[in-house]
Structures are given as structure tokens and as C-alpha cells.
Design an enzyme around this catalytic site. Structure first.
Site, mmCIF file in Angstrom:
data_model
loop_
_atom_site.group_PDB
_atom_site.id
_atom_site.type_symbol
_atom_site.label_atom_id
_atom_site.label_comp_id
_atom_site.label_asym_id
_atom_site.label_seq_id
_atom_site.Cartn_x
_atom_site.Cartn_y
_atom_site.Cartn_z
ATOM 1 N N ASP A 97 -1.365 35.613 19.038
ATOM 2 C CA ASP A 97 -0.620 35.350 20.260
ATOM 3 C C ASP A 97 0.688 34.687 19.844
ATOM 4 O O ASP A 97 0.777 34.112 18.753
ATOM 5 C CB ASP A 97 -1.457 34.425 21.154
ATOM 6 C CG ASP A 97 -0.661 33.811 22.281
ATOM 7 O OD1 ASP A 97 -0.064 34.568 23.056
ATOM 8 O OD2 ASP A 97 -0.636 32.566 22.377
ATOM 9 N N ASP A 140 3.263 32.707 22.294
ATOM 10 C CA ASP A 140 3.569 31.480 23.023
ATOM 11 C C ASP A 140 2.443 30.459 22.905
ATOM 12 O O ASP A 140 1.310 30.728 23.313
ATOM 13 C CB ASP A 140 3.792 31.827 24.501
ATOM 14 C CG ASP A 140 4.916 31.043 25.134
ATOM 15 O OD1 ASP A 140 5.893 30.754 24.442
ATOM 16 O OD2 ASP A 140 4.808 30.723 26.328
ATOM 17 N N ARG A 178 7.573 44.075 34.851
ATOM 18 C CA ARG A 178 7.636 44.590 33.484
ATOM 19 C C ARG A 178 7.093 46.005 33.456
ATOM 20 O O ARG A 178 6.501 46.474 34.414
ATOM 21 C CB ARG A 178 6.849 43.668 32.550
ATOM 22 C CG ARG A 178 7.403 42.240 32.522
ATOM 23 C CD ARG A 178 6.557 41.294 31.706
ATOM 24 N NE ARG A 178 7.121 39.933 31.738
ATOM 25 C CZ ARG A 178 6.488 38.864 31.262
ATOM 26 N NH1 ARG A 178 5.279 38.979 30.722
ATOM 27 N NH2 ARG A 178 7.059 37.671 31.334
ATOM 28 N N ARG A 236 10.214 23.321 33.837
ATOM 29 C CA ARG A 236 9.034 24.024 33.305
ATOM 30 C C ARG A 236 7.962 23.018 32.907
ATOM 31 O O ARG A 236 6.785 23.174 33.265
ATOM 32 C CB ARG A 236 9.465 24.869 32.098
ATOM 33 C CG ARG A 236 8.335 25.432 31.263
ATOM 34 C CD ARG A 236 8.891 26.106 30.018
ATOM 35 N NE ARG A 236 9.463 27.400 30.344
ATOM 36 C CZ ARG A 236 8.781 28.543 30.311
ATOM 37 N NH1 ARG A 236 7.509 28.553 29.975
ATOM 38 N NH2 ARG A 236 9.370 29.676 30.603
ATOM 39 N N ASP A 244 -0.258 36.741 34.996
ATOM 40 C CA ASP A 244 -0.024 38.154 34.745
ATOM 41 C C ASP A 244 -0.976 38.980 35.593
ATOM 42 O O ASP A 244 -2.156 38.630 35.741
ATOM 43 C CB ASP A 244 -0.247 38.495 33.273
ATOM 44 C CG ASP A 244 0.778 37.834 32.354
ATOM 45 O OD1 ASP A 244 1.925 37.652 32.795
ATOM 46 O OD2 ASP A 244 0.422 37.495 31.217
ATOM 47 N N ASP A 281 -4.127 30.453 21.983
ATOM 48 C CA ASP A 281 -4.346 29.140 22.606
ATOM 49 C C ASP A 281 -4.963 29.223 23.998
ATOM 50 O O ASP A 281 -5.595 28.271 24.456
ATOM 51 C CB ASP A 281 -3.028 28.350 22.682
ATOM 52 C CG ASP A 281 -2.017 28.987 23.617
ATOM 53 O OD1 ASP A 281 -1.897 30.231 23.615
ATOM 54 O OD2 ASP A 281 -1.349 28.246 24.356
ATOM 55 N N THR A 332 -13.267 41.479 17.174
ATOM 56 C CA THR A 332 -12.433 40.468 16.529
ATOM 57 C C THR A 332 -13.234 39.222 16.180
ATOM 58 O O THR A 332 -14.286 38.952 16.749
ATOM 59 C CB THR A 332 -11.268 40.032 17.446
ATOM 60 O OG1 THR A 332 -11.795 39.335 18.582
ATOM 61 C CG2 THR A 332 -10.443 41.221 17.900
#
Length: 249
Positions: free
Chosen positions: A12, A14, A124, A142, A182, A209, A226
Site C-alpha cells: 500500500d 498512503d 476516478r 486534513r 472509496d 496500514d 497473500t
């Protein structure tokens, strides 16, 4: 030592390789370069390629890693060349897309937050990114929203409302990063990228994370294909990768 081409480390971006929405630090860049000399390396982010490139040091990001998966892997690159692209509008259709957007805008209009700025819905190519505080917020705003969200569960409650309203729409909702959610079709989470990897590698490590249920790293972290690792910061990522991969070679 010869490079282990049957092992890949998937990251990942971010909160894992960088602080949230910050640029990658020089020590992480050097570490990833070293790691790539030992095993294959992939990035998978919920953000679009432009944002991933901004965080990871420039437009040549697709050449710095063996694979780069933007938008959960719906936009996919291997060795600098695009190998996959999905289209949300074509998949969902305008009618359901507008219903989702209208619901989100109405819901957010009822929220009282420390601040509200602009770009509450970002369209997106493969997902909707919904941001109660607005993506044009400053870094201070933020951080303020992130702290407020941890206390008042703004995104958690928003996610539950979306799941109730669109229970039969074939959509998935995930909390990502510091400030947003999302929305994407079921199956278009980060496990989507594994189809490009599962036949190429014997061992796939994933580091992220937001691995708890509801986070946008959860599905790939928990996937049986995984070996999942939960990290708390870029420094912790370096520590865990060193212990689990580099020290084992």
C-alpha cells in the site's frame, strides 16, 4: 545473492510507504531500491496514478517498480507498460452512479464538521472517492478532520449508511487514507491486482496500514493468496520487511 524472482512484496502507499498524502522520504526510496534488488516489488494504491506518482517521487514511478497498481489495480502497469484498465461508468451505468452520488452529497450536506472545503466527490476511472471534508482541504484541516473522525466515527457511520442504502447494488464501500471513502463494484478492491500476480509468484507478501475489516487494505491482507502484514508507519514498514523478507534471504 541472486534476485528471488518468485517472491514479491506488495505495498500500500498512503500510510505504509509515506505519511498520509506526503512525499516518500529518501530513506524509504533507498530501502525500496535495495529491496527490489532482492525480490520483485509492487505498489497498490486506491489513488489514481497521478496521486501515486506525486507521493512516490515523480511520473517515472511506473519504471521504478516491477508493478504499479493504481485505483486498487483497476489501472495496472508492469515493467512500465500498461496491462489493465477498467471503467466504472461503463460497468455501473449512469443511473446507479447518479443515485450513489446524490445520496452521498445529501448525506454530507447534513454533516457538521470542523471544516468543509471543495471536491467532495472525485470521479476516478474505476471508483468514486467520497470526502466529507473535501479533498481541497489544507494539511492542517486534513489532520483536524482525521482526529475528529477518530472520535466521532464520521466515515464509519457514512459507510454503514451506504451499505444499508445500496445493499443490493453490487457495490463495496471502504474507508481509505485519512479523510475519504472509496466506492467500487464488488471485487474491485485491492485483491483485483492479484490476478496479474498469482500465476507469476510462489510467495506474495502484502504490507498495509488499513488492514482491519472495513479498511481498504483488509481484503488483500486477508486473502489466502497473500501473506498479510499490518504496519503502523513507513518506519514500521522498513522494520517488518527487513525482518520478514530480507533477513530470511
Amino acid at each position: 545473492m541472486q534476485r528471488d524472482t518468485q517472491t514479491i512484496a506488495i505495498f500500500d502507499v498512503d500510510g505504509t510507504l509515506t505519511a498520509p498524502r506526503k512525499m516518500v522520504e529518501a530513506d524509504m526510496e533507498e530501502f525500496l531500491k535495495k529491496l527490489r534488488s532482492k525480490v520483485k516489488v509492487a505498489l497498490v494504491g486506491g489513488s489514481d496514478l497521478v496521486k501515486i506518482a506525486e507521493q512516490m517521487g515523480g511520473d517515472d514511478v511506473i519504471h521504478k517498480f516491477d508493478y504499479v497498481f493504481a485505483e486498487n489495480g483497476l489501472v495496472a502497469f508492469k515493467d512500465g507498460k500498461q496491462i489493465g484498465q477498467q471503467n466504472l461508468l461503463k460497468h455501473m451505468g449512469e443511473e446507479i452512479l447518479q443515485k450513489v452520488i446524490n445520496f452521498c452529497l445529501q448525506y454530507m450536506s447534513q454533516l457538521n464538521l470542523p471544516a468543509k472545503r471543495g471536491t467532495f466527490v472525485e470521479f476516478r476511472s474505476s471508483m468514486l472517492n467520497i470526502c466529507p471534508v473535501g479533498r481541497s482541504c489544507s494539511q492542517a484541516e486534513r489532520d483536524e478532520f482525521s482526529a475528529y473522525d477518530k472520535e466521532h466515527k464520521i466515515r464509519e457511520k457514512f459507510k454503514a449508511a451506504l451499505e444499508k442504502e445500496f445493499a443490493n447494488a453490487g457495490l463495496q464501500f471502504a474507508i481509505g487514507g485519512q479523510i475519504s471513502l472509496d466506492i467500487f463494484p464488488v471485487g474491485w478492491n485491492k485483491t483485483f491486482c492479484l490476478q496479474f500476480l498469482e500465476n507469476e509468484f510462489d510467495t506474495m507478501h502484502f504490507f498495509g496500514d488499513k488492514t482491519a475489516e472495513g479498511g481498504n487494505d483488509h481484503e488483500i491482507f486477508a486473502d489466502e493468496r497473500t501473506i498479510g502484514h499490518t504496519v503502523t508507519s513507513p518506519a514500521d514498514t522498513i522494520k517488518q520487511v527487513t525482518e520478514t523478507i530480507l533477513n530470511a534471504l
